[in-house]
Design an enzyme around this catalytic site. Structure first.
Site, mmCIF file in Angstrom:
data_model
loop_
_atom_site.group_PDB
_atom_site.id
_atom_site.type_symbol
_atom_site.label_atom_id
_atom_site.label_comp_id
_atom_site.label_asym_id
_atom_site.label_seq_id
_atom_site.Cartn_x
_atom_site.Cartn_y
_atom_site.Cartn_z
ATOM 1 N N THR A 45 0.848 -0.939 0.278
ATOM 2 C CA THR A 45 0.353 -0.075 0.071
ATOM 3 C C THR A 45 0.981 0.972 0.026
ATOM 4 O OG1 THR A 45 -1.841 -1.230 0.727
ATOM 5 C CG2 THR A 45 -1.759 1.334 1.479
ATOM 6 N N ARG A 53 -14.521 -6.934 -1.758
ATOM 7 C CA ARG A 53 -13.757 -6.571 -0.533
ATOM 8 C C ARG A 53 -12.769 -5.494 -0.113
ATOM 9 N NH1 ARG A 53 -7.953 -5.545 1.327
ATOM 10 N NH2 ARG A 53 -7.703 -5.963 3.513
ATOM 11 N N ASP A 64 -8.587 -1.095 4.423
ATOM 12 C CA ASP A 64 -8.759 -0.736 5.690
ATOM 13 C C ASP A 64 -8.346 1.893 4.553
ATOM 14 O OD1 ASP A 64 -5.715 -1.439 4.613
ATOM 15 O OD2 ASP A 64 -5.379 0.428 5.843
ATOM 16 N N GLY A 76 -0.296 -3.028 5.663
ATOM 17 C CA GLY A 76 -0.336 -3.081 6.168
ATOM 18 C C GLY A 76 -2.122 -4.656 5.890
ATOM 19 N N GLY A 81 -5.777 -4.979 6.013
ATOM 20 C CA GLY A 81 -6.846 -3.818 6.817
ATOM 21 C C GLY A 81 -7.826 -4.291 7.393
#
Length: 269
Positions: free
Chosen positions: A151, A179, A182, A202, A204
């Site tokens: 990310t 899906r 975060d 990381g 989410g």
């Protein structure tokens, strides 16, 4: 403009799990991306985000455009439709790296005899995929999650005291279509306000459940240095789950993770 341009550059690089380099979903066909942009100008937070958007090369540009609308978030086909109206470039399709990552994932699942049942992976399955493959420094090297740690995001402060942040992700390969991670969720993937800006990376689901970015921000409100704040919140996560944070205030910056994570300025040894 600075944080958006920075994230756009990383999306275009094809190296990270964002934009052109986004991973394939578990079905081996889908590329679904999330992005967010937020600004605190001293008076209010302005934000825009897109979720599970497809066929867009630069989701961060689309998220910035959402900020100009009456909406806060757009998702799915509606977000893609807006991108077409704005004449934003379409996605070129999975990169060679993304295809190779997906093939290694399937091979790893077969080798380990891991049952990936709907609605997706379990923490135990993730550990099996991650184990025996981590680098010497705990780097995110396993085929299952090597792309998921990519990310991308940027946070900045200008001379007028305005904070801005932007983030983009291709999501996770061991996940079903639809899906949402975060990145577009305030308090989880990002938080911004008078104290500064925070971004997370990381897995989410874990970041959302623990509201990771918000926890870092709450420590900033207690006058804790951003480096200490990031380190403290990383420790709340199971070390088996990749996670990292960056934070910027008027007094300093912080970068911390439980896996190797490229950053500028680099993390101290």
């Amino acid at each position: 403009e600075g944080v958006v341009a920075t994230v756009q550059w990383m999306e275009n690089s094809g190296v990270f799990n964002a934009g052109k380099g986004s991973v394939l979903r578990f079905d081996g066909r889908s590329i679904q991306m999330d992005a967010a942009v937020a600004v605190f100008d001293g008076a209010e937070v302005k934000q825009g985000a897109v979720e599970i958007v497809e066929d867009v090369q630069n989701p961060v540009l689309l998220a910035a455009e959402v900020m100009k609308t009456p909406h806060v978030k757009l998702g799915g086909d509606g977000a893609t439709e807006l991108a077409r109206k704005l004449q934003l470039p379409g996605h070129p399709g999975p990169s060679k790296l993304a295809i190779a990552r997906h093939q290694r994932l399937l091979k790893r699942i077969d080798q380990k005899g891991i049952a990936i049942a709907a609605p997706g992976w379990t923490p135990e399955a993730l550990w099996l995929l991650d184990s025996e493959e981590q680098g010497e420094n705990g780097s995110c090297a396993a085929p299952a999650i090597m792309g998921e740690c990519d990310t991308v995001g940027a946070v900045a402060l200008d001379a007028a005291g305005t904070f801005a942040l932007a983030a983009s992700t291709g999501g996770m390969s061991v996940m079903l279509r639809g899906r949402i991670g975060d990145v577009p969720v305030r308090g989880a993937g990002w938080q911004i306000g008078p104290m500064g800006g925070v971004l997370a990376t990381g897995i989410g689901e874990h970041i959302i459940r623990l509201q990771g970015a918000d926890k870092v921000y709450r420590l900033l409100e207690l006058a804790i240095h951003p480096q200490q704040a990031c380190e403290q919140i990383v420790q709340l996560f199971d070390p088996e789950i990749p996670v990292g944070f960056i934070a910027l205030t008027k007094d300093g910056l912080g970068v911390a993770s439980n896996r190797d994570m490229p950053s500028y300025p680099p993390m101290e040894e």
